[in-house]
Design a protein around this motif. Structure first.
Motif, mmCIF file in Angstrom:
data_model
loop_
_atom_site.group_PDB
_atom_site.id
_atom_site.type_symbol
_atom_site.label_atom_id
_atom_site.label_comp_id
_atom_site.label_asym_id
_atom_site.label_seq_id
_atom_site.Cartn_x
_atom_site.Cartn_y
_atom_site.Cartn_z
ATOM 1 N N ALA A 194 -20.636 -20.600 22.750
ATOM 2 C CA ALA A 194 -20.120 -20.373 21.719
ATOM 3 C C ALA A 194 -18.620 -19.972 21.688
ATOM 4 N N PHE A 195 -18.334 -19.251 23.021
ATOM 5 C CA PHE A 195 -17.094 -18.936 23.146
ATOM 6 C C PHE A 195 -16.162 -20.101 23.437
ATOM 7 N N TYR A 196 -16.516 -21.319 24.320
ATOM 8 C CA TYR A 196 -15.672 -22.465 24.446
ATOM 9 C C TYR A 196 -15.440 -23.166 23.021
ATOM 10 N N PHE A 197 -16.627 -23.491 22.549
ATOM 11 C CA PHE A 197 -16.391 -23.919 20.983
ATOM 12 C C PHE A 197 -15.641 -23.303 20.114
ATOM 13 N N GLY A 198 -15.673 -21.827 20.087
ATOM 14 C CA GLY A 198 -14.744 -21.023 19.382
ATOM 15 C C GLY A 198 -13.444 -21.198 19.636
ATOM 16 N N LYS A 199 -12.928 -21.544 20.761
ATOM 17 C CA LYS A 199 -11.460 -21.485 21.285
ATOM 18 C C LYS A 199 -11.093 -22.868 20.602
ATOM 19 N N ILE A 200 -12.070 -24.020 20.784
ATOM 20 C CA ILE A 200 -11.555 -25.111 20.284
ATOM 21 C C ILE A 200 -11.472 -25.152 18.888
ATOM 22 N N ASN A 201 -12.294 -24.607 18.207
ATOM 23 C CA ASN A 201 -12.171 -24.480 16.717
ATOM 24 C C ASN A 201 -10.954 -23.920 16.294
ATOM 25 N N PHE A 202 -10.522 -22.638 17.161
ATOM 26 C CA PHE A 202 -9.420 -21.839 16.742
ATOM 27 C C PHE A 202 -8.182 -22.797 16.669
ATOM 28 N N TRP A 203 -7.998 -23.445 18.026
ATOM 29 C CA TRP A 203 -6.760 -24.502 18.033
ATOM 30 C C TRP A 203 -6.732 -25.542 17.149
ATOM 31 N N ARG A 204 -8.020 -26.264 16.798
ATOM 32 C CA ARG A 204 -8.282 -27.233 15.854
ATOM 33 C C ARG A 204 -7.623 -26.708 14.518
ATOM 34 N N ASN A 205 -8.226 -25.560 13.979
ATOM 35 C CA ASN A 205 -7.439 -24.988 12.824
ATOM 36 C C ASN A 205 -6.161 -24.889 12.622
ATOM 37 N N ILE A 206 -5.306 -24.513 13.754
ATOM 38 C CA ILE A 206 -4.041 -24.228 13.691
ATOM 39 C C ILE A 206 -3.559 -25.587 13.664
ATOM 40 N N MET A 207 -4.025 -26.670 14.476
ATOM 41 C CA MET A 207 -3.353 -28.019 14.419
ATOM 42 C C MET A 207 -3.362 -28.842 13.044
ATOM 43 N N ASN A 208 -4.658 -28.267 12.295
ATOM 44 C CA ASN A 208 -4.833 -29.008 11.160
ATOM 45 C C ASN A 208 -3.804 -28.567 10.007
ATOM 46 N N LYS A 209 -3.295 -27.286 10.446
ATOM 47 C CA LYS A 209 -2.407 -26.896 9.425
ATOM 48 C C LYS A 209 -0.915 -27.358 9.498
ATOM 49 N N TRP A 210 -0.699 -28.324 10.360
ATOM 50 C CA TRP A 210 0.491 -29.005 10.724
ATOM 51 C C TRP A 210 0.695 -30.444 10.095
ATOM 52 N N HIS A 211 1.992 -30.353 9.408
ATOM 53 C CA HIS A 211 2.082 -31.599 8.650
ATOM 54 C C HIS A 211 3.235 -32.372 9.354
ATOM 55 N N LEU A 212 3.611 -33.755 8.987
ATOM 56 C CA LEU A 212 4.302 -34.380 9.534
ATOM 57 C C LEU A 212 5.832 -33.695 9.548
ATOM 58 N N LYS A 213 5.875 -33.174 8.302
ATOM 59 C CA LYS A 213 7.154 -32.479 7.827
ATOM 60 C C LYS A 213 7.618 -31.332 8.749
ATOM 61 N N ASP A 214 6.483 -30.763 9.137
ATOM 62 C CA ASP A 214 6.597 -29.504 10.138
ATOM 63 C C ASP A 214 7.251 -29.772 11.363
ATOM 64 N N ILE A 215 6.546 -31.224 11.859
ATOM 65 C CA ILE A 215 7.038 -31.595 13.015
ATOM 66 C C ILE A 215 8.133 -32.093 13.294
ATOM 67 N N ILE A 216 8.790 -32.675 12.172
ATOM 68 C CA ILE A 216 9.989 -33.131 12.258
ATOM 69 C C ILE A 216 11.253 -32.128 11.942
ATOM 70 N N LEU A 217 10.680 -30.809 11.151
ATOM 71 C CA LEU A 217 11.534 -29.668 11.180
ATOM 72 C C LEU A 217 11.625 -28.777 12.523
#
Length: 201
Positions: A5-28
């Motif tokens: 549960a801890f392992y998959f919880g950490k994966i979901n945490f970082w996945r949620n963060i990365m999902n909030k990034w858009h191409l515009k954010d990466i360019i900026l």
């Protein structure tokens, strides 16, 4: 072994963060990193000149303390502009990479400094849960940036051999530099960019 549960919880945490990034954010964050890298590189000869002036007076360590705010500007600026966790760390590391590639005086060690400074800038906003990108977030970021980077310098340059008074003076000067340039100046630039409406989605 970590619990599943801890392992998959950490994966979901970082996945949620990365999902909030858009191409515009990466360019900026890339643009901020490149521009700040140029600033870092320009500051190298200025640092050398200031050190040359202060050394005869026995104040050489203060050259880094006076100018440190310029080398930590990328993290808070990226966080206040992009408003995404990790943007400060990325901007500082990219800036350090650009400085190194341009022939910065510290070579590959610049990348370590970039990571340390980026982590310091992130911590302040992390304490607000990445929900306050105004004065409180800026203040906390300048404080944590100073503490983290000063701790690194304490070890790297063996400040531990200095007197308490000198260490305290170096910390105060470092904080003033970070507060003015990484804090006040970064916030002013972020507000100016927001007024142009160039950052609107």
């Amino acid at each position: 072994m970590w619990p599943r549960a801890f392992y998959f919880g950490k994966i979901n945490f970082w996945r949620n963060i990365m999902n909030k990034w858009h191409l515009k954010d990466i360019i900026l964050v890339t643009l901020i990193g490149i521009v700040c890298g140029l600033i870092f590189w320009i500051m190298d000869p200025i640092y050398t000149a200031v050190t040359a002036v202060l050394t005869p007076m026995g104040l050489a360590p203060f050259s880094g303390a006076i100018l440190i705010g310029f080398w930590t500007i990328g993290g808070p600026l990226a966080l206040m502009v992009i408003k995404k966790p990790g943007s400060g760390l990325l901007a500082e590391f990219l800036g350090a990479a650009v400085e190194m590639l341009l022939g910065g005086i510290w070579g590959a060690a610049t990348l370590i400094s970039g990571l340390v400074q980026g982590i310091g800038s992130e911590l302040g906003f992390a304490f607000t849960g990445y929900k306050n990108y105004g004065k409180l977030g800026m203040f906390l970021s300048t404080l944590t940036t100073t503490i983290v980077t000063f701790g690194y310098q304490l070890i790297k340059h063996d400040y531990a051999g200095f007197s308490f008074e000198l260490i305290a003076a170096l910390f105060i000067v470092s904080y003033i530099s970070v507060f003015l340039f990484s804090g006040v100046l970064s916030m002013a630039i972020a507000k100016m960019l927001n007024r142009t409406h160039l950052l609107e989605k």
